[in-house]
Design a protein around this motif. Structure first.
Motif, PDB file in Angstrom:
ATOM      1  N   LEU A  61       0.840  -1.204   0.000  1.00 18.45           N
ATOM      2  CA  LEU A  61       0.000   0.000   0.000  1.00 18.45           C
ATOM      3  C   LEU A  61       0.871   1.248   0.000  1.00 18.45           C
ATOM      4  O   LEU A  61       1.733   1.415   0.856  1.00 18.45           O
ATOM      5  CB  LEU A  61      -0.905   0.008   1.234  1.00 18.45           C
ATOM      6  CG  LEU A  61      -1.791   1.255   1.398  1.00 18.45           C
ATOM      7  CD1 LEU A  61      -2.867   1.286   0.317  1.00 18.45           C
ATOM      8  CD2 LEU A  61      -2.428   1.305   2.769  1.00 18.45           C
ATOM      9  N   VAL A 118       0.777   4.794   0.756  1.00 21.43           N
ATOM     10  CA  VAL A 118      -0.047   5.811   1.410  1.00 21.43           C
ATOM     11  C   VAL A 118       0.226   7.211   0.845  1.00 21.43           C
ATOM     12  O   VAL A 118      -0.690   8.016   0.716  1.00 21.43           O
ATOM     13  CB  VAL A 118       0.155   5.828   2.947  1.00 21.43           C
ATOM     14  CG1 VAL A 118      -0.610   4.697   3.587  1.00 21.43           C
ATOM     15  CG2 VAL A 118       1.614   5.773   3.332  1.00 21.43           C
ATOM     16  N   LYS A 178      -1.596   7.430  -2.368  1.00 26.16           N
ATOM     17  CA  LYS A 178      -3.037   7.592  -2.104  1.00 26.16           C
ATOM     18  C   LYS A 178      -3.354   9.036  -1.736  1.00 26.16           C
ATOM     19  O   LYS A 178      -4.372   9.598  -2.176  1.00 26.16           O
ATOM     20  CB  LYS A 178      -3.465   6.668  -0.949  1.00 26.16           C
ATOM     21  CG  LYS A 178      -3.981   5.315  -1.408  1.00 26.16           C
ATOM     22  CD  LYS A 178      -5.437   5.411  -1.884  1.00 26.16           C
ATOM     23  CE  LYS A 178      -5.836   4.183  -2.673  1.00 26.16           C
ATOM     24  NZ  LYS A 178      -6.271   4.462  -4.038  1.00 26.16           N
ATOM     25  N   GLU A 211      -3.235  11.126  -4.816  1.00 19.80           N
ATOM     26  CA  GLU A 211      -4.419  10.826  -5.634  1.00 19.80           C
ATOM     27  C   GLU A 211      -5.647  11.569  -5.104  1.00 19.80           C
ATOM     28  O   GLU A 211      -6.378  12.210  -5.868  1.00 19.80           O
ATOM     29  CB  GLU A 211      -4.661   9.311  -5.634  1.00 19.80           C
ATOM     30  CG  GLU A 211      -5.705   8.858  -6.633  1.00 19.80           C
ATOM     31  CD  GLU A 211      -5.725   7.337  -6.797  1.00 19.80           C
ATOM     32  OE1 GLU A 211      -4.651   6.707  -6.799  1.00 19.80           O
ATOM     33  OE2 GLU A 211      -6.827   6.786  -6.905  1.00 19.80           O
ATOM     34  N   ASN A 212      -5.854  11.506  -3.787  1.00 17.93           N
ATOM     35  CA  ASN A 212      -6.993  12.194  -3.192  1.00 17.93           C
ATOM     36  C   ASN A 212      -6.894  13.705  -3.400  1.00 17.93           C
ATOM     37  O   ASN A 212      -7.899  14.366  -3.682  1.00 17.93           O
ATOM     38  CB  ASN A 212      -7.085  11.873  -1.698  1.00 17.93           C
ATOM     39  CG  ASN A 212      -7.499  10.433  -1.456  1.00 17.93           C
ATOM     40  OD1 ASN A 212      -8.056   9.774  -2.337  1.00 17.93           O
ATOM     41  ND2 ASN A 212      -7.194   9.918  -0.276  1.00 17.93           N
ATOM     42  N   GLU A 249      -5.651   7.926 -11.691  1.00 20.15           N
ATOM     43  CA  GLU A 249      -5.783   6.640 -10.983  1.00 20.15           C
ATOM     44  C   GLU A 249      -4.426   5.998 -10.774  1.00 20.15           C
ATOM     45  O   GLU A 249      -3.501   6.210 -11.549  1.00 20.15           O
ATOM     46  CB  GLU A 249      -6.626   5.686 -11.820  1.00 20.15           C
ATOM     47  CG  GLU A 249      -8.106   5.729 -11.498  1.00 20.15           C
ATOM     48  CD  GLU A 249      -8.907   4.863 -12.449  1.00 20.15           C
ATOM     49  OE1 GLU A 249      -8.314   4.021 -13.142  1.00 20.15           O
ATOM     50  OE2 GLU A 249     -10.138   5.060 -12.498  1.00 20.15           O
ATOM     51  N   ARG A 291       1.493   6.185  -7.744  1.00 23.82           N
ATOM     52  CA  ARG A 291       2.580   5.597  -6.960  1.00 23.82           C
ATOM     53  C   ARG A 291       3.684   6.638  -6.841  1.00 23.82           C
ATOM     54  O   ARG A 291       4.048   7.276  -7.831  1.00 23.82           O
ATOM     55  CB  ARG A 291       3.176   4.355  -7.653  1.00 23.82           C
ATOM     56  CG  ARG A 291       2.195   3.289  -8.076  1.00 23.82           C
ATOM     57  CD  ARG A 291       1.603   2.503  -6.949  1.00 23.82           C
ATOM     58  NE  ARG A 291       2.521   1.554  -6.346  1.00 23.82           N
ATOM     59  CZ  ARG A 291       2.202   0.825  -5.275  1.00 23.82           C
ATOM     60  NH1 ARG A 291       1.018   0.956  -4.711  1.00 23.82           N
ATOM     61  NH2 ARG A 291       3.058  -0.020  -4.769  1.00 23.82           N
TER      62      ARG A 291
END
Lengths: 79, 79
Positions: B14, B16, B19, B22-23, B34, B37
């Motif tokens: 994962l 983080v 993520k 991305e958010n 999408e 990384r």
């Protein structure tokens, strides 16, 4: 479309992370290592109609979020 | 000889930081982004007699210091 963004500190800016890595490598016996710079790479998938539109969009993302353009430069790669 | 090492989290791990990026991109209106990384790139100058010796040396540096091979993979580029 897969985008790759490379973000590096500009040449004049002191790279403390790079210096730390350099010192650690020297400490491990690799004394021939010089000029260490540490950067970020951000990879992602992007929905875009064509490469030119995608590049323009990714550059906007860099300016707004991915890079701090005061001290960092960036390079966009599309595949 | 200039060496470039790309360090990325292995596919199953994962990411983080990815993520979070991305958010943030979604929040700024880029909803088509999408699979973000985030990785590191380490660049440095290296004294080496030939490319094969340099590559072996840089791989050793990765195993010992530059990458956490439990969760990260790396790629070496020499120029």
């Amino acid at each position: 479309m897969r985008a790759k963004v490379h973000v590096f500190l500009k040449p004049g800016v002191l790279d403390v992370q790079g210096k730390a890595v350099e010192n650690a490598l020297h400490g491990l016996g690799w004394s021939g290592v010089e000029g260490v710079r540490v950067g970020k790479t951000i990879e992602f998938d992007l929905k875009a109609s064509d490469a030119a539109a995608a590049e323009a969009e990714v550059k906007q993302m860099c300016e707004k979020l991915l890079a701090n353009t005061v001290i960092e430069s960036y390079r966009v790669e599309l595949a």
